[in-house]
Design an enzyme around this catalytic site. Structure first.
Site, PDB file in Angstrom:
ATOM      1  N   LYS A 131      61.777 -60.211  20.914  1.00  0.00           N
ATOM      2  CA  LYS A 131      60.942 -59.490  19.954  1.00  0.00           C
ATOM      3  C   LYS A 131      59.682 -59.024  20.696  1.00  0.00           C
ATOM      4  O   LYS A 131      58.774 -59.812  20.954  1.00  0.00           O
ATOM      5  CB  LYS A 131      60.652 -60.421  18.771  1.00  0.00           C
TER       6      LYS A 131
ATOM      7  N   GLU B 298      51.554 -69.023  25.607  1.00  0.00           N
ATOM      8  CA  GLU B 298      50.513 -68.648  26.570  1.00  0.00           C
ATOM      9  C   GLU B 298      49.588 -67.676  25.864  1.00  0.00           C
ATOM     10  O   GLU B 298      50.026 -66.625  25.405  1.00  0.00           O
ATOM     11  CB  GLU B 298      51.139 -67.998  27.802  1.00  0.00           C
TER      12      GLU B 298
ATOM     13  N   CYS C 128      45.368 -61.078  30.531  1.00  0.00           N
ATOM     14  CA  CYS C 128      44.990 -62.430  30.129  1.00  0.00           C
ATOM     15  C   CYS C 128      44.179 -63.093  31.227  1.00  0.00           C
ATOM     16  O   CYS C 128      43.387 -63.984  30.963  1.00  0.00           O
ATOM     17  CB  CYS C 128      46.221 -63.240  29.790  1.00  0.00           C
TER      18      CYS C 128
ATOM     19  N   GLU D 125      37.306 -64.100  23.617  1.00  0.00           N
ATOM     20  CA  GLU D 125      38.050 -63.129  24.417  1.00  0.00           C
ATOM     21  C   GLU D 125      37.832 -61.728  23.836  1.00  0.00           C
ATOM     22  O   GLU D 125      37.993 -61.518  22.639  1.00  0.00           O
ATOM     23  CB  GLU D 125      39.550 -63.473  24.378  1.00  0.00           C
TER      24      GLU D 125
HETATM   25  P1  NAP Z   1      49.551 -60.783  19.434  1.00  0.00           P
HETATM   26  O1  NAP Z   1      48.934 -59.896  18.441  1.00  0.00           O
HETATM   27  O2  NAP Z   1      49.386 -62.245  19.282  1.00  0.00           O
HETATM   28  O3  NAP Z   1      51.099 -60.412  19.463  1.00  0.00           O
HETATM   29  C1  NAP Z   1      51.995 -60.982  20.385  1.00  0.00           C
HETATM   30  C2  NAP Z   1      53.411 -60.862  19.849  1.00  0.00           C
HETATM   31  O4  NAP Z   1      53.574 -61.702  18.696  1.00  0.00           O
HETATM   32  C3  NAP Z   1      53.778 -59.455  19.385  1.00  0.00           C
HETATM   33  O5  NAP Z   1      55.126 -59.213  19.687  1.00  0.00           O
HETATM   34  C4  NAP Z   1      53.569 -59.564  17.890  1.00  0.00           C
HETATM   35  O6  NAP Z   1      54.278 -58.592  17.149  1.00  0.00           O
HETATM   36  C5  NAP Z   1      54.120 -60.936  17.630  1.00  0.00           C
HETATM   37  N1  NAP Z   1      53.752 -61.547  16.349  1.00  0.00           N
HETATM   38  C6  NAP Z   1      52.703 -61.266  15.542  1.00  0.00           C
HETATM   39  N2  NAP Z   1      52.726 -62.064  14.455  1.00  0.00           N
HETATM   40  C7  NAP Z   1      53.825 -62.862  14.549  1.00  0.00           C
HETATM   41  C8  NAP Z   1      54.406 -63.887  13.749  1.00  0.00           C
HETATM   42  N3  NAP Z   1      53.870 -64.279  12.600  1.00  0.00           N
HETATM   43  N4  NAP Z   1      55.549 -64.484  14.182  1.00  0.00           N
HETATM   44  C9  NAP Z   1      56.100 -64.132  15.361  1.00  0.00           C
HETATM   45  N5  NAP Z   1      55.601 -63.162  16.140  1.00  0.00           N
HETATM   46  C10 NAP Z   1      54.477 -62.540  15.770  1.00  0.00           C
HETATM   47  O7  NAP Z   1      49.023 -60.439  20.905  1.00  0.00           O
HETATM   48  P2  NAP Z   1      48.835 -58.997  21.567  1.00  0.00           P
HETATM   49  O8  NAP Z   1      47.694 -58.318  20.888  1.00  0.00           O
HETATM   50  O9  NAP Z   1      50.131 -58.292  21.633  1.00  0.00           O
HETATM   51  O10 NAP Z   1      48.436 -59.393  23.062  1.00  0.00           O
HETATM   52  C11 NAP Z   1      47.130 -59.684  23.484  1.00  0.00           C
HETATM   53  C12 NAP Z   1      46.917 -61.166  23.619  1.00  0.00           C
HETATM   54  O11 NAP Z   1      47.881 -61.717  24.507  1.00  0.00           O
HETATM   55  C13 NAP Z   1      45.581 -61.565  24.223  1.00  0.00           C
HETATM   56  O12 NAP Z   1      45.009 -62.610  23.484  1.00  0.00           O
HETATM   57  C14 NAP Z   1      45.941 -62.065  25.622  1.00  0.00           C
HETATM   58  O13 NAP Z   1      45.046 -62.991  26.164  1.00  0.00           O
HETATM   59  C15 NAP Z   1      47.271 -62.646  25.395  1.00  0.00           C
HETATM   60  N6  NAP Z   1      48.010 -62.763  26.653  1.00  0.00           N
HETATM   61  C16 NAP Z   1      48.129 -64.001  27.248  1.00  0.00           C
HETATM   62  C17 NAP Z   1      48.810 -64.148  28.449  1.00  0.00           C
HETATM   63  C18 NAP Z   1      48.950 -65.500  29.096  1.00  0.00           C
HETATM   64  O14 NAP Z   1      49.852 -65.676  29.897  1.00  0.00           O
HETATM   65  N7  NAP Z   1      48.102 -66.473  28.798  1.00  0.00           N
HETATM   66  C19 NAP Z   1      49.382 -63.030  29.055  1.00  0.00           C
HETATM   67  C20 NAP Z   1      49.227 -61.785  28.439  1.00  0.00           C
HETATM   68  C21 NAP Z   1      48.556 -61.668  27.237  1.00  0.00           C
HETATM   69  P3  NAP Z   1      53.552 -57.212  16.684  1.00  0.00           P
HETATM   70  O15 NAP Z   1      53.277 -56.458  17.915  1.00  0.00           O
HETATM   71  O16 NAP Z   1      54.563 -56.580  15.831  1.00  0.00           O
HETATM   72  O17 NAP Z   1      52.302 -57.620  15.962  1.00  0.00           O
END
Ligand code: NAP
Ligand code: MG
Length: 491
Positions: A174, A249, A283, A383
């Site tokens: 997903k 993560e 990240c 962040e």
């Molecule tokens: P996000 O909003 O948390 O979304 C991540 C994924 O989760 C997307 O595919 C999203 O789908 C999905 N999702 C949302 N709600 C969900 C639910 N209730 N159940 C299951 N899945 C759900 O994060 P983002 O904005 O895409 O990415 C940015 C974040 O990623 C930042 O905080 C960054 O630090 C973090 N990040 C961390 C790392 C690491 O390794 N530590 C690496 C890269 C990024 P939708 O797109 O449809 O909302």
């Protein structure tokens, strides 16, 4: 204009939801790449069913054979890397050079993980009894879900899917709704590499709707998630309710420490690259620079000078820094810049949305440097995920460590120093999963483990030899060839 399809049971199928959202180029929102279907929970459950049906045969295929398919995916990706990098830039906004780096990293991950098919083993451990042989095996979990963010839409899916597959699991993938085209391209790679039907399934749609449907399906035994803490916490709780494995993560607030004895040119250049590279949407991006007071004026002046030189624009047209990924991320960046000003931090350079020829239709923001940031400010704690960096001035090494560790996150951290004792004290004391000495906070190699501590990460590390830990469990085997019942009896 195409609506992307789901990939279920080895077939590309259109969602029947009738709902979709456009996939825009963040550097030029006039360019629509396609439409993302908002699939239904029923379609998500069908994807899990397909993965469950494919599981027994995939589990029984010898691991070296599973690895061979990953090698074929690697070869295809290597051949097609420029095309995929171009698509990645158009969809996510990072520069072509950064995109090519991400795709190369994905090639490296496939190369490393594919070979694990020939290495995967357990251990033999001596028995306390004669004529007994004890050993362990690594076995797959079943159906696993991979839920990924938009910021590394090629590398992160691959660093989850590849170890899941080589270990013998089947997968429901997903991706983020903002980056469907690269997700389709990643799945197509595995399809063309010869993966059997149903082993990898793609479901496009909003996290809330299809994400929950996947997590609640009884056939799903684990979820590997990368994204925000807000969503990660919800997934962790939901997974706990079903007693399934969760690897998450999440966010970072990665510090660079610059000691007075540092190579200043190196520290300035690495900080700028870490803070403004990928528009700060990594990240592992640098968002705090903790500088010893003795050199702070010089450091800030040089960093601001470097920030002003960053050319911002379309990543396919030679710019050094691309746009924010969407309107919402742009708004977040600008809001935090206001918050920083309001908290009394000194805006040294940047701070505005960029407009003008070639920029009006994109989400461009200036590389931004704050000075006089204190550890309690929100811009020092939360962040931002944009090209905004705050300088925190400290009197000495101990104060630097206190500032560096004084956040809830712990992904990556760097120190710039020429003093060996400081280097090793930093390694000992920093609360981070990844530590860099005299290089910036981003960056990593496919054969080393990746992940964070504290609120950043839950579950075992990704990539490197540790990658298989999450996707397998240990089976302990006792072989008794004495032919006699155990003398110890009942105890
Ligand atoms: P996000 O909003 O948390 O979304 C991540 C994924 O989760 C997307 O595919 C999203 O789908 C999905 N999702 C949302 N709600 C969900 C639910 N209730 N159940 C299951 N899945 C759900 O994060 P983002 O904005 O895409 O990415 C940015 C974040 O990623 C930042 O905080 C960054 O630090 C973090 N990040 C961390 C790392 C690491 O390794 N530590 C690496 C890269 C990024 P939708 O797109 O449809 O909302
Ligand atoms: Mg997009």
């Amino acid at each position: 204009m195409d609506t992307y399809k789901n990939f279920i049971g080895g077939e590309w199928v259109a969602s029947g939801s009738g709902k979709s959202v456009p996939n825009l180029n963040p550097a030029n929102t006039g360019e629509v790449l396609g439409h993302v279907p908002l699939s239904t929970p029923g379609e998500a459950r069908a994807a899990v069913d397909a993965a469950a049906a494919a599981y027994p045969a995939w589990r029984d295929l010898p691991a070296p054979k599973r690895g061979s398919i990953l090698f074929r995916a690697m070869a295809l990706l290597d051949k097609e890397k420029e095309d995929l990098a171009r698509l990645l830039t158009r969809e996510e906004g990072k520069t072509f050079r950064e995109a090519l780096g991400e795709v190369q990293r994905s090639v490296n991950i496939l190369e490393y993980i594919a070979a694990e098919g020939r290495r995967m083993g357990g251990r033999t451990i001596p028995s306390e009894l004669p004529s007994n042989f004890c050993y362990t095996l690594r076995t797959p979990l079943g159906v696993v879900a991979c839920v990924t963010p938009w910021n590394f839409p090629v590398a992160i899916p691959i660093w989850k899917i590849a170890p899941a597959l080589v270990s013998g699991n089947t997968v429901v993938f997903k991706p983020a709704t903002l980056t469907p085209a690269t997700a389709v391209a990643v799945v197509s790679l595995f399809e063309r590499a010869g993966l059997p039907k149903g082993v990898l399934n793609l479901i496009l749609g909003s996290g809330g709707a299809v994400g929950n449907a996947i997590l609640d399906h009884e056939a799903v035994h684990a979820v590997s998630f990368t994204g925000s803490n807000e969503v990660g916490a919800g997934i962790y709780a939901r997974g706990a309710g079903r007693m399934i494995r969760v690897q998450a993560e999440m966010g970072g607030k990665n510090p660079v420490v610059v000691m007075a004895d540092a190579d200043l040119d190196l520290a300035v250049e690495s900080t700028a690259t870490g803070a403004f590279g990928s528009t700060g949407q990594r990240c592992t991006a640098t968002s705090r620079v903790i500088v010893e007071e003795a050199i702070a004026d010089r450091f800030v002046e040089r960093l601001a000078e470097r920030a002003r030189k960053v050319s911002v624009g379309n990543g396919l047209e030679g710019a050094e820094m691309g746009p924010a990924v969407d309107q919402s991320q742009l708004d977040t960046d600008l809001r935090y810049i206001d918050v920083g000003r309001g908290e009394g931090a000194r805006l040294v350079t940047g701070g505005k949305r960029l407009t003008g020829a070639g920029l009006d239709k994109g989400y461009f923001v200036e590389p931004t440097v704050f000075d006089g940031v204190t550890t309690s400010m929100r811009i020092a704690q939360e962040e931002i995920f944009g090209p905004v960096v705050g300088v925190i001035r400290v009197k000495d090494f101990d104060a630097a460590m206190e500032a560096a560790n004084g956040v809830r996150y712990g992904l990556s951290a760097s120190i710039f120093t020429t003093d060996n004792a400081n280097t090793f004290r930093f390694v000992d004391r920093i609360e981070a999963g990844i530590v860099h000495i005299n290089s910036g906070t981003p960056g990593g190699e496919a054969q080393l483990p990746f992940g964070g501590t504290k609120a950043t990460g839950v579950g075992p590390r990704e990539q490197g030899p540790e990658a298989l830990e999450f996707f397998t469990e240990v089976k302990t085997v006792y072989v008794d060839y004495t032919g006699q019942s155990r003398k110890s009896g009942f105890y």
